[in-house]
Design an enzyme around this catalytic site. Sequence first.
Site, PDB file in Angstrom:
ATOM      1  N   GLU A   1     -18.039 -13.821  44.675  1.00  0.00           N
ATOM      2  CA  GLU A   1     -18.578 -14.626  43.592  1.00  0.00           C
ATOM      3  C   GLU A   1     -20.017 -15.070  43.847  1.00  0.00           C
ATOM      4  OE1 GLU A   1     -14.244 -16.176  42.137  1.00  0.00           O
ATOM      5  OE2 GLU A   1     -15.374 -17.454  43.463  1.00  0.00           O
TER       6      GLU A   1
ATOM      7  N   ARG B   1     -15.979 -15.855  37.622  1.00  0.00           N
ATOM      8  CA  ARG B   1     -16.473 -15.277  38.876  1.00  0.00           C
ATOM      9  C   ARG B   1     -17.226 -16.298  39.733  1.00  0.00           C
ATOM     10  NH1 ARG B   1     -17.690  -9.147  39.811  1.00  0.00           N
ATOM     11  NH2 ARG B   1     -17.757  -9.188  42.054  1.00  0.00           N
ATOM     12  N   CYS B   2     -16.598 -17.454  39.920  1.00  0.00           N
ATOM     13  CA  CYS B   2     -17.194 -18.455  40.799  1.00  0.00           C
ATOM     14  C   CYS B   2     -16.120 -19.434  41.189  1.00  0.00           C
ATOM     15  CB  CYS B   2     -18.331 -19.194  40.083  1.00  0.00           C
ATOM     16  SG  CYS B   2     -17.816 -20.110  38.626  1.00  0.00           S
TER      17      CYS B   2
ATOM     18  N   GLN C   1      -3.734 -14.073  37.703  1.00  0.00           N
ATOM     19  CA  GLN C   1      -4.402 -14.213  38.994  1.00  0.00           C
ATOM     20  C   GLN C   1      -3.615 -15.143  39.918  1.00  0.00           C
ATOM     21  OE1 GLN C   1      -8.568 -14.300  36.629  1.00  0.00           O
ATOM     22  NE2 GLN C   1      -8.824 -14.745  38.799  1.00  0.00           N
TER      23      GLN C   1
END
Lengths: 161, 289, 801
Positions: free
Chosen positions: C753, C383-384, C236
């Site tokens: 997110e 996912r945050c 990522q």
Amino acid sequence: MAKQHIVFSLNGGVVEILVEPRTLLIHALRETLGQTGSHIGCETSHCGACTVDFNGKSVKSCTVLAVQADGGEVLTVEGLAHNGALHPVQEGFMQEHGLQCGFCTPGMLIRAYRFLQENPSPTDEDIRMGMSGNLCRCTGYQNIVKAVQYAANKLRATQGA
Amino acid sequence: MIPGTFDYHAPATVDEAIRLLGELGDEAKLLAGGHSLLPMMKLRFASPKHLIDLNRIGALKGIREQSGMIHIGAMTTENELIASALLREKCPLLPEAAKWISDPQVRNCGTLGGDIAHGDPGNDHPAVMMAVDAVFVLQGPRGERLIVADRFFHGLYYTELAPDEILTEIRIPAVSKGTGYAYCKLKRKTGDFATAAAAVQLRLDGGVCKKINIALTNVAPTALKAGDAEMSLTGKVIDEALIEQAARKAMAVCDPAEDQRGNRDYKTHMAGEMTRRAIRQALARAKGN
Amino acid sequence: MATTAEYLEREQKLEGIGCARKRKEDPRFIQGKGHYVDDVHLPGMLFGAVVRSPHAHARIKSINKEKALALPGVRAVLTAEDLKPLKLHWMPTLAGDVQAVLADEKVCFQYQEVAMVIADDRYLAADGVDLVEVEYEPLPALVDPHHAMDADAPVIREDLVGKDEAGQGKRVHDNHIFRWEVGDKAATDRIFATADVTVKQAVLNPRVHPCPLETCGCVASFDKVRGELTVYITSQAPHVVRTVVSLLSGLPESKIRIISPDIGGGFGNKVGIYPGYVGAIVASIVFGRPVKWIESRIENLSTTAFARDYHMVGELAADKNGRIKALRVNVLADHGAFNAHAQPTKWPAGFFSICTGSYDIPVAYARVDGVYTNKAPGGVAYRCSFRVTEAVHLIERMIDILAQKLGIDKAEIRFRNFIKPEQFPYHSALGWDYDSGDYPTALKKVLEAVNYPALREEQAEKRTRGELMGIGICTFTEIVGAGPSKNCDILGVGMFDSCEIRVHPTGSAIARIGTITQGQGHQTTYAQIIATELGLPSEVIQVEEGDTNTAPYGLGTYGSRSTPVGGAATANAARKLRDKARKIAAHLLEVSADDLDWEIDRFKVKGVPGQEKTMKEIAWAAYNNVPPGMEMGLEAVEYYDPPNFTYPFGAYLCVLDIDRYTGETKVRRFYALDDCGTRINPMIIEGQIHGGLTEAYAVAMGQLIAFDAGGNLLSNSLMDYFLPTAVETPKWETDFTVTPSPHHPLGAKGVAESPHVGGIPCFTNAVNDAFAHLGVTQIDMPHTAFNVWKTIHELGLDNRA
């Protein structure tokens, strides 16, 4: 271990390869035959990313031996489009935003292709059940259901015409 | 997640398979649907030197009726069970339970015989077989023998099947009028084994329960017959109080192993709850027949 | 004069910001032509597989490679001893700690990397792994973080014994990593001492894993002749990987090319650098051949990047009307055996201090202690944004618990405490500057949409019959878009992001951005931004990311930073081009640049109809007829250092029913209203919300990385680790409001997110709400049927008497 010679139909063409008896169908497709559309997500037949159509049925190719495909017929995502025209399930996934990262998509598409032959007029619940062997981490399935309905409508329209 | 090496054999007949099994002995394993065996081999928990693939033996497939008995080839897949009009009419519990097994792709590979012969208490068919009074046909070098489902399962992954035998056919009496059935299965998600499940088949005559089979999935080292529960209902007009009593008797025979699905207490209670629900549903169906 | 219809038609042709256009990445994915790391096949490629520890804590007595090396096709078995001369047996983490690449004398978690077998293909590598013999002397395992700092706790990190810091400030025990404090403790304590009402509750965010469908992996390819290393990697943050690989290997960054091709989902799992990558790179350098390493699913769930494991105790002080006066939080953070926490360098607990949430809380104090345990390292943002899920979870549970104690409705107590629209920009007690928001409008809209009073009536009626129905509310604020370089860096590199745009002579363009899409649809949305800013159709704007040889340096995609940072860089780069284009247009039209108006896709001379130049015409002129003294070409680069974070928010409501005999939960309705400011592609936003809610559902209802008392992992396959299928997944209803960010060039905030961050507490609030009338204050996740049944059974609700 001695390799075995196998012959099978892949996406309409005939392929001949040498494989070890232990070679999994998914590895034969991806590594020996270079068809990398089908993916490996879990290796324990839970995720369905490796789903292919084998002798007219959806199977998880991580849990089928390549030697078992000898003499059979295999269809993968690479074989869905015909003469440059997308199959309605492919169109549906694009139109309804049924994919995000794309990793589960080939397995979803090839399963949807077969599911709609098993059930050409499904309810949304039928689709959820029929696609329950394929995991997606991105979409939350709602648009996948719409994508399969899109394809079902289109297939019915073309077959009814 | 790669299996070790092995030799692959794909016999075309049962005789050939039995001969291979005899020759190769302990080093061979039978390959049916493969969804239990191949993952075990990928984890190298199992490393057979030979695999004998039964998938090319046509004689092991198919569903037919013969003098009141349904004969099902051991290599008949779950989806073939579900799709069978004959089974829906004459042995409806079996396709109902098959729908709850794993997922659509796995049901295209998984077979009735494989599910039974593996001896895994998490599999659904063992309890279903007990509930429908199934008889198993075992073939080996000494010929054929028949054994009722109740006597087949001895322990965890341990069955009556001898190392040189193959389960070739399952025979089930066709249901008669007044029969009700249900398979109630609690599971965490699609593809999971049961936390607990109950298979019930019963027959009513004039509102009285003439016969009832109750069998439980995944709450002991093998599928279980809840005999006391059955007895408590046989010959009775079943009401809620009797169902409650039967559920408690079913719970009494449970001996589950704790895992991520729950502890022993939970699984035992769930076996009771699935029993209640299955009896109620079977009763409703019997009344409708 | 252009008619309105012409104007609209021109605008629609661009398919720019606000257009729900179809995705540009889809044609390749639906035809099996995606290109993921495991699809990379290079000539002469070898395969690496990892030998892993069966023990959670053990000393390695010996490693015998002989049998493995004797297998034809096995090329090498690497161990820590082999990496020592290269000083690569340990590697630095993003959190200032070090992590063993291959276990150095002892293993500290089950499945830890002990050796790496390099063989001709993946089958032989697996055979080789089976043949490596490792002898262990088991040690007592430390599993419960609450006992990590006991006097007699086993010491996990012998390499740190005697050191009073582990990269994040002072530590007080051999298993202690850091203590992080924020806020005014004395003032907070004073308010608690005199408050009308206080509540205190332990709240757990259990250990989970992002589990993208594609596992981690790489293909490292070192060209000995050129001295160049190319690595295809599931990352990522490819540029950060290049910097780290350079620091580790000593190769100049100019000789390293990192390529993140198509990525099969990340969700935070693919931010870190993992031992498998390092092993493959080392092996490639040693052999001068490409080496592939691909995780199995078991390895993925067991080793690379868990999330959460925050053991929190929250306290609120309030007046009798439920107006919150102070917040106090103490957290015990289980970071596993190495502190490989994903974080900007100075933030050992990420942005946990956003835990005052959407509420105007005058005083607060938070403290986080990180500890080592015999578990896999990590602590990634699943996912945050960094630790925001935990923070939101804490405050959203606490406000419900306060409402319960005071007998105030759970929606009403939120209205009483919201930061008011007129208070923005709002400075929070723990130091954040919220950019914009309108919380009451959002919650009102949701309550009306679901007819909230009717739901509460139905619930009251059901309760009289012993039925369990829960209504969960969550009104969250996220903090995304890390981040301003004044306080955010990774390994010293500021957390800017970048965009480079080249417009070609015939009016098409290529843009390269420092982020990397993993399903978010960047190739579509960045093109839409440029389309609107430059007046060129998004269809002809090619977006590329992930190749460090071509894309400008950027910090990557995680923490919803792509739109807030990369999107801003893209808009600004496009605006630089538009400024140049204006000058070229003025030159072509022989007027002053000030006499031109921009209109959708062209510059027009003010007050002179027909005198205009389209961007397509200007692009051509940029390559043959520019004003004297101007450089030719139409190209711009922007490195965007955000002035602030963005603060997306939302109001969610969940209605669920619980089977009181099995503990099964059925989500009947889930209504999600999100506000992410300006919306670039509504179709993609909705897709992201669906996906995030589904992941939130998975976390709340089933996900758990579970261990037994000996540190053995109990849930590392997809049988036991919960990924819902289409059957289990609820149906989602989405809605939105638009409150633009005042500091972002487009007014946009991150969004993907939010549904995870806001969804989890919404589900858990709903489950807890189902039991609230029975005096239950906290049931921790995951809300599996088994766990829910335990509460039911303890309360005797399943009695059939």
